[in-house]
Design a protein around this motif. Structure first.
Motif: not given
Length: 344
Positions: A56-58, A210-226
């Motif tokens: 995900h990108f923020l 210019l701006f931006g961070e890429a969130v990487v989620i590998t834990n299946e339990n943390l992916k839901k509804d992010f």
């Protein structure tokens, strides 16, 4: 004035600006569901050797830390961090504003050790009054740390093992991750980090974007509804393509790692010059941040031509300062600084 006080003084790498211009009039879907974001996700998953990672990108680091941490913790839980951790010292209470306490632990170099986490976690549950105190719910680290230190593969593995044994998700702040991976004697890789951490982010703001961070989620339990959490906290950009395009440009041919190495090389030139001059450092840093201890007179002299950050007062005569290089630091500027250091 030549600026060395931070690693985000410049705009963006020219290749990113070219990509933004080339695609400016092309129509895409919004909210990060465009082809550029999807290709950036594929590139990042490939780098992590994890085809199922959520990406995900923020827009910025504080927003990313607050969003990730709030998505992981229950209302009665807090996040374990080093006292010097960014979320504890430089984010204006952003984590506390989400309703969660930062459980800060003292460290010598800003790195959390597995034994500290174990002691804190077991100490909570061994306390007969534990339900009256904030429950440790996750662990936050940054690589590099605020002081430029990096985790070894062995240290991160021990920390990961401890966290998983105790059910504590491990979150790595990677605002300067590129500089950590490019550091001398680093033995961590992106796949290592993806395997050992439950969630981490790859910093773009400080490393060419210019701006931006890429969130990487590998834990299946943390992916839901992010994505719900991103939207609720104001992080879901309507023109999400602007984020995806940048990470696509950074990772499609290794640009991210190339410019990270450049920043570290420039920092090592500065470090070696101070060392040759007999000037000591507040802490050892193999990354783009260097912390020499200078006299007030030396600081005054260098301040006439260079911008750098006063980091910590040592005594009435000396203070530690920070010289910070970036992906865009010019070699001629470093050479000018080296020449002036020699005259101190």
């Amino acid at each position: 004035m030549i600026r060395f006080e931070c690693d985000y003084a410049e705009g963006a790498h020219p290749r990113i600006l070219e990509r933004l211009t080339e695609t400016n009039m092309k129509q895409t879907k919004g909210y990060g569901e465009d082809e550029y974001c999807e290709n950036a996700r594929r590139l990042i998953r490939s780098l992590c050797h994890n085809d199922s990672a959520g990406v995900h990108f923020l827009a910025g680091g504080t927003q990313t830390n607050a969003t990730v941490i709030a998505s992981v913790l229950r209302p009665h839980q807090g996040v374990i961090s080093a006292t010097a951790g960014h979320i504890n010292v430089h984010e204006t209470g952003a984590i506390e504003a989400t309703g969660h306490k930062v459980l800060a632990l003292n460290t010598e170099d800003g790195k959390l050790a597995a034994a500290q986490v174990e002691h804190t976690f077991s100490g909570h549950w061994n306390d007969a009054n534990h339900e009256h105190t904030v429950q440790p719910g996750m662990v936050y680290i940054s690589n590099p740390t605020e002081g430029g230190a990096i985790y070894t593969k062995q240290e991160l593995q021990a920390l990961s093992d401890t966290c998983r044994r105790n059910g504590l998700p491990l979150f790595m702040d990677g605002a300067r991750l590129g500089y950590g991976l490019a550091a001398e004697n680093n033995n961590l890789t992106m796949p290592d980090i993806a395997r050992m951490c439950d969630v981490f982010y790859i910093g773009g703001t400080k490393v060419g974007a210019l701006f931006g961070e890429a969130v990487v989620i590998t834990n299946e339990n943390l992916k839901k509804d992010f994505r719900y959490f991103i939207k609720q906290r104001g992080g879901m950009m309507a023109k999400g393509r602007l984020l995806g395009l940048q990470f696509e440009a950074l990772f499609e041919d290794g640009l991210y790692f190339e410019i990270s190495r450049h920043a570290v090389q420039m920092a090592m030139m500065i470090r070696d010059t101070f060392t040759a001059k007999g000037i000591k450092f507040l802490c050892e840093s193999p990354t783009n941040q260097q912390f020499p201890v200078l006299t007030r007179e030396q600081i005054r002299l260098l301040s006439q031509k260079y911008a750098f950050e006063l980091w910590a007062n040592i005594n009435d005569r000396e203070a530690a300062v920070r010289f910070c290089t970036s992906w865009a630091t010019q070699k001629e500027d470093v050479q000018a600084l080296i020449k002036d250091i020699h005259t101190l």
